[in-house]
Design an enzyme around this catalytic site. Structure first.
Site, mmCIF file in Angstrom:
data_model
loop_
_atom_site.group_PDB
_atom_site.id
_atom_site.type_symbol
_atom_site.label_atom_id
_atom_site.label_comp_id
_atom_site.label_asym_id
_atom_site.label_seq_id
_atom_site.Cartn_x
_atom_site.Cartn_y
_atom_site.Cartn_z
ATOM 1 N N ASP A 1 27.013 1.229 -5.881
ATOM 2 C CA ASP A 1 26.037 1.215 -6.980
ATOM 3 C C ASP A 1 24.788 1.955 -6.530
ATOM 4 O O ASP A 1 24.019 1.455 -5.695
ATOM 5 C CB ASP A 1 25.699 -0.236 -7.345
ATOM 6 C CG ASP A 1 26.818 -0.880 -8.151
ATOM 7 O OD1 ASP A 1 27.205 -0.301 -9.184
ATOM 8 O OD2 ASP A 1 27.311 -1.946 -7.735
ATOM 9 N N SER B 1 31.884 -4.215 -5.004
ATOM 10 C CA SER B 1 30.594 -3.525 -5.074
ATOM 11 C C SER B 1 29.797 -3.827 -3.812
ATOM 12 O O SER B 1 29.441 -4.981 -3.549
ATOM 13 C CB SER B 1 29.811 -4.012 -6.294
ATOM 14 O OG SER B 1 28.447 -3.670 -6.132
ATOM 15 N N ASP C 1 32.664 -3.927 -15.245
ATOM 16 C CA ASP C 1 31.667 -4.028 -14.176
ATOM 17 C C ASP C 1 30.555 -4.974 -14.597
ATOM 18 O O ASP C 1 29.775 -4.663 -15.490
ATOM 19 C CB ASP C 1 31.107 -2.627 -13.887
ATOM 20 C CG ASP C 1 30.166 -2.616 -12.693
ATOM 21 O OD1 ASP C 1 30.047 -3.643 -12.016
ATOM 22 O OD2 ASP C 1 29.560 -1.550 -12.446
ATOM 23 N N MET D 1 21.206 3.287 -7.305
ATOM 24 C CA MET D 1 20.080 3.024 -8.221
ATOM 25 C C MET D 1 18.841 3.742 -7.695
ATOM 26 O O MET D 1 18.569 3.705 -6.490
ATOM 27 C CB MET D 1 19.823 1.521 -8.311
ATOM 28 C CG MET D 1 21.046 0.719 -8.747
ATOM 29 S SD MET D 1 20.655 -1.026 -8.943
ATOM 30 C CE MET D 1 22.280 -1.710 -9.315
ATOM 31 N N MET E 1 30.268 -1.654 -18.934
ATOM 32 C CA MET E 1 29.270 -2.532 -18.317
ATOM 33 C C MET E 1 29.277 -3.858 -19.071
ATOM 34 O O MET E 1 28.918 -3.918 -20.248
ATOM 35 C CB MET E 1 27.880 -1.903 -18.378
ATOM 36 C CG MET E 1 27.732 -0.599 -17.592
ATOM 37 S SD MET E 1 28.111 -0.746 -15.835
ATOM 38 C CE MET E 1 26.911 -1.961 -15.296
ATOM 39 N N HIS F 1 28.873 4.983 -8.605
ATOM 40 C CA HIS F 1 28.345 4.628 -9.928
ATOM 41 C C HIS F 1 26.868 5.001 -9.927
ATOM 42 O O HIS F 1 26.040 4.313 -9.312
ATOM 43 C CB HIS F 1 28.570 3.122 -10.152
ATOM 44 C CG HIS F 1 28.003 2.603 -11.421
ATOM 45 N ND1 HIS F 1 27.951 1.249 -11.711
ATOM 46 C CD2 HIS F 1 27.464 3.232 -12.499
ATOM 47 C CE1 HIS F 1 27.408 1.070 -12.901
ATOM 48 N NE2 HIS F 1 27.087 2.264 -13.397
ATOM 49 N N HIS G 1 33.210 0.332 -4.451
ATOM 50 C CA HIS G 1 32.285 0.696 -5.535
ATOM 51 C C HIS G 1 30.863 0.740 -4.971
ATOM 52 O O HIS G 1 30.351 -0.264 -4.466
ATOM 53 C CB HIS G 1 32.407 -0.370 -6.631
ATOM 54 C CG HIS G 1 31.619 -0.110 -7.867
ATOM 55 N ND1 HIS G 1 32.112 0.603 -8.943
ATOM 56 C CD2 HIS G 1 30.370 -0.507 -8.234
ATOM 57 C CE1 HIS G 1 31.218 0.633 -9.912
ATOM 58 N NE2 HIS G 1 30.139 -0.032 -9.508
ATOM 59 N N MET H 1 23.473 5.141 -11.287
ATOM 60 C CA MET H 1 22.469 4.596 -12.209
ATOM 61 C C MET H 1 21.151 5.280 -11.875
ATOM 62 O O MET H 1 20.216 4.676 -11.323
ATOM 63 C CB MET H 1 22.397 3.067 -12.054
ATOM 64 C CG MET H 1 23.601 2.372 -12.669
ATOM 65 S SD MET H 1 23.784 0.659 -12.139
ATOM 66 C CE MET H 1 24.696 0.901 -10.621
#
Ligand code: DX5
Ligand code: ZN
Length: 227
Positions: free
Chosen positions: A43, A16, A180, A45, A145, A74, A41, A76
């Site tokens: 993330d 990540s 994750d 956000m 998660m 991913h 990966h 979010m």
């Protein structure tokens, strides 16, 4: 899975970038690639669905030029439909959404599939499996998660092991279960024993003195758990 098959299967390690040194993301990506990472990966956000704000699609696109490793994105973010096209164009190979953020989950998954990308759903620790019951055939990846979304370096939540074992029974065999959050050799071992295939690694990898040793340790954890 018999012993011979399990010895052949290898855990896919997905670093990540959230845990990488933000002042040198590109170098860090190349370093984990050299160390044996299988996928990257990202993330994403948005400051709404979770408090933090991280990477925009331009950041993913810039790093796409550095490597041919697959990119997991991913999301979010609230209402991910607004961002899927941008991240697909930026070079995502797999797009992962949280059911809570989608107005129409099935439609969102179909949109990802229609773009020719792999389809993933992330299940928060409190999210029941039932939300994906009628979308199972569409899924390439379920991201379990094992912490609440929002930051790296959190403690692994043991109750998710049960969720992994139930998922393994109901998902299609081709559907990957990736874990994750809070992953280290000990928590990974428990996840693999319950039917997970692959893992995201943040703090464990990027806080280690040797990325190669950390990745090899995670990969050898697989073998120990399956023999
Ligand atoms: C949490 C993210 C994870 C996390 C992983 O919201 O989805 O990818 O940053 O980091 P560690 O391995 O440190 O929990
Ligand atoms: Zn993640």
């Amino acid at each position: 899975m018999n012993k011979e098959q399990s010895m052949d299967s290898k855990v896919v390690i997905c670093p990540s970038m959230l845990s990488a040194d933000s002042t040198q993301l590109g170098q860090q990506l190349l370093a984990v690639e050299s160390a044996g990472a299988d996928r990257i990966h990202w993330d994403i956000m948005d400051g709404n669905y979770v408090e933090a704000i991280t990477f925009g699609s331009h950041v993913v696109a810039a790093h796409r030029k550095l490597t041919s490793l697959p990119f997991d994105v991913h999301l979010m973010v609230d209402d991910p439909d607004r961002h899927i096209d941008n991240f697909a164009s930026a070079g995502a190979d797999l797009l992962i959404v949280h059911p809570e953020t989608c107005k129409h989950l099935h439609r969102t998954l179909q949109k990802i599939k229609n773009l020719g990308k792999e389809v993933g759903v992330a299940l928060n620790p409190s999210t029941p499996i039932e939300v994906i019951s009628y979308c199972i055939e569409m899924l390439d990846v379920v991201l379990v998660m094992t912490v609440n979304p929002g930051s790296s370096g959190q403690k692994f939540i043991d109750s998710q092991l049960k969720k992994i074992s139930v998922l393994r029974k109901i998902l299609l065999p081709k559907t990957e279960i990736c874990v994750d959050g809070g992953i280290n050799p000990s928590t990974l071992k428990k996840c693999l024993e319950n039917g997970a295939n692959n893992c995201v690694t943040g703090a464990f990898l990027f806080n280690s003195n040797s990325y190669a040793d950390a990745i090899n340790t995670l990969k050898s954890t697989t073998k120990l758990s399956t023999t």
